[in-house]
Each structure stands twice: as structure tokens, then as C-alpha cells.
Design an enzyme around this catalytic site. Structure first.
Site, short mmCIF file in Angstrom:
data_model
loop_
_atom_site.label_atom_id
_atom_site.label_comp_id
_atom_site.label_asym_id
_atom_site.label_seq_id
_atom_site.Cartn_x
_atom_site.Cartn_y
_atom_site.Cartn_z
N CYS A 86 0.95 -1.22 0.19
CA CYS A 86 0.02 0.05 0.12
C CYS A 86 0.77 1.02 -0.15
CB CYS A 86 -1.05 -0.10 1.38
SG CYS A 86 -1.76 1.60 1.30
N GLU A 87 0.72 2.14 -0.90
CA GLU A 87 1.49 3.44 -1.23
C GLU A 87 1.30 4.48 0.12
OE1 GLU A 87 -1.03 6.38 -3.94
OE2 GLU A 87 0.40 4.57 -4.96
N HIS A 88 0.05 4.02 0.80
CA HIS A 88 0.04 5.16 2.03
C HIS A 88 0.79 4.93 3.09
CE1 HIS A 88 -4.47 6.06 0.31
NE2 HIS A 88 -3.57 6.57 -0.47
N HIS A 89 1.24 3.59 3.57
CA HIS A 89 1.87 3.24 4.53
C HIS A 89 2.91 2.43 4.47
CE1 HIS A 89 -2.31 3.96 6.27
NE2 HIS A 89 -1.71 5.11 7.17
N GLN A 127 -5.19 -0.73 -4.09
CA GLN A 127 -6.02 -1.92 -4.63
C GLN A 127 -6.77 -1.52 -5.78
OE1 GLN A 127 -7.84 -4.57 -1.68
NE2 GLN A 127 -9.03 -5.47 -3.04
N HIS A 155 -5.42 -6.07 4.18
CA HIS A 155 -4.64 -4.76 3.85
C HIS A 155 -3.87 -4.91 5.52
CE1 HIS A 155 -5.59 -2.59 0.32
NE2 HIS A 155 -6.35 -3.77 0.25
N CYS A 157 -2.53 -2.89 6.70
CA CYS A 157 -2.63 -1.24 7.29
C CYS A 157 -4.29 -1.02 8.18
CB CYS A 157 -2.38 -0.11 6.38
SG CYS A 157 -3.50 -0.04 5.04
#
Length: 201
Positions: A86-89, A127, A155, A157
Site C-alpha cells: 500500500c502506497e499510503h503506509h 488496490q 490490508h 494497514c
């Protein structure tokens, strides 16, 4: 496309260890920056690969005895396991991809579809975007008359931080062409679910 800079990642991980108050030279951590860098090189290897390259060796589907195109109704691959980050975390998400396409005048070896999924998953991702990118690649790379992609993933996260919903999963769907039609899409999804029922029986 640029390769992953493994030494640079290792230096950055060493800084992270220092930033959280750890000693990167203590036993147990002295090789951690290199290990993380090697893992990241694997996780993000798809950044240096064009997913369309996996579809370059498609073959004509041929004609019937009457000279009509011998098009298949659908090609469906279920339960393609994938992992992404995941590119956020920068935490992993893992799950299964189900992919269907209606061939135009070409088909591709079945092993090429998982390669497309893996290449696009091996990047910092969302995703929702991953499903769309897989669908776009198959539509443009094969000239498919229709494409349906269903991703079902957990996920980290979500399961290990914040709400900590350790049993939750996320489903995303991308459809193109003839398989964007609700009736056709429902038929393919029923085939996918039937496979799931068989596995769970």
C-alpha cells in the site's frame, strides 16, 4: 525504467532504526538494513517492467471451418495469489485476483496473466488502481472485447494498525468492454464464486 537502488534503501533503513531509538549495530539488527533493502527490491521490482511485455507473444485465435473468427466466450483465471504494498503506509496487502477476458482475435498463454498481475502488484499501489491497471493492460495488450478483474485482499494497514480489523478484506472490481454489461459481469462473478464454494466445501 530505473532499477531499485538497494544500497540507498539500506542507508535509509539504518536512519529509520536510529530515528526510533534503536541501535542498528546491535546483534540482530546489524543486517536488517540490507535485508529490508533486498525485500524492497523484490516488492517493487515491477517498477522496472512494462506489463504489456508479458502479452507480446499472443497468438491468433484462428477461424472456424466456416471462416468465422473462432472466438472463445470467455477465459477465466481464478485464485491468482498476489501481494502488493500500500502506497499510503508501505505495508503489504495480500489476496487473490480473479481475471476474465473475452478474446478478440488473439489469446495469450495462461501463465502470462499471472505475470501481468505480479508486475503491476510489485509497485507501491492502491488496490482500486491495481484492478484498473490490470484491466487496462489486458484490454489494450490483447485487444480483448471485454475484461473483468476482481481483487479480494487483506490490508496490513487495516489488520495491524488503527481499527485492527483482522478479519476484514476489501473487494475491488474493474470491468471493460462487453464485461462491463451487468448481466455478463454477473455471469463471470457467479463462475468465480462457484469456484470458491468448491474450495470451501
Amino acid at each position: 525504467m530505473a532499477e531499485v537502488d538497494v544500497p540507498r534503501i539500506a542507508r535509509a533503513v539504518r536512519e529509520i532504526l536510529l530515528a526510533i531509538g534503536e541501535d542498528p549495530d546491535r546483534p540482530g539488527l546489524e543486517r536488517t538494513p540490507e535485508r529490508v533493502a533486498e525485500a524492497y527490491a523484490d516488492f517493487f521490482a515491477g517498477l522496472s517492467v512494462d506489463p504489456l511485455s508479458h502479452l507480446a507473444e499472443s497468438v491468433p485465435i484462428g477461424e472456424t471451418g466456416a471462416g468465422d473468427p473462432a472466438t472463445s466466450d470467455a477465459v477465466v483465471l481464478r485464485d491468482l495469489h498476489f501481494r502488493s504494498v500500500c502506497e499510503h503506509h508501505l505495508l503489504p496487502f495480500v489476496g487473490r485476483a480473479h481475471v476474465a477476458y473475452l478474446p478478440g482475435d488473439r489469446v495469450v498463454g495462461l501463465g502470462r496473466i499471472p505475470a501481468v498481475v505480479d508486475t503491476l502488484a510489485s509497485r507501491p499501489q492502491l488496490q482500486e488502481r491495481l484492478a484498473e491497471e490490470i484491466a487496462d493492460t489486458l484490454e489494450h495488450g490483447l485487444g480483448a472485447r471485454g475484461v473483468l478483474v476482481v481483487l479480494d485482499a487483506q490490508h496490513r494497514c487495516v489488520t495491524t494498525r488503527g481499527a485492527r480489523q483482522d478479519r476484514s478484506s476489501t473487494i475491488t472490481i474493474a470491468s471493460r468492454g462487453a464485461l462491463a454489461d451487468p448481466v455478463a459481469r454477473a455471469e463471470i462473478i457467479a463462475l468465480i464464486q462457484a469456484g470458491s464454494a468448491d474450495r470451501d466445501a
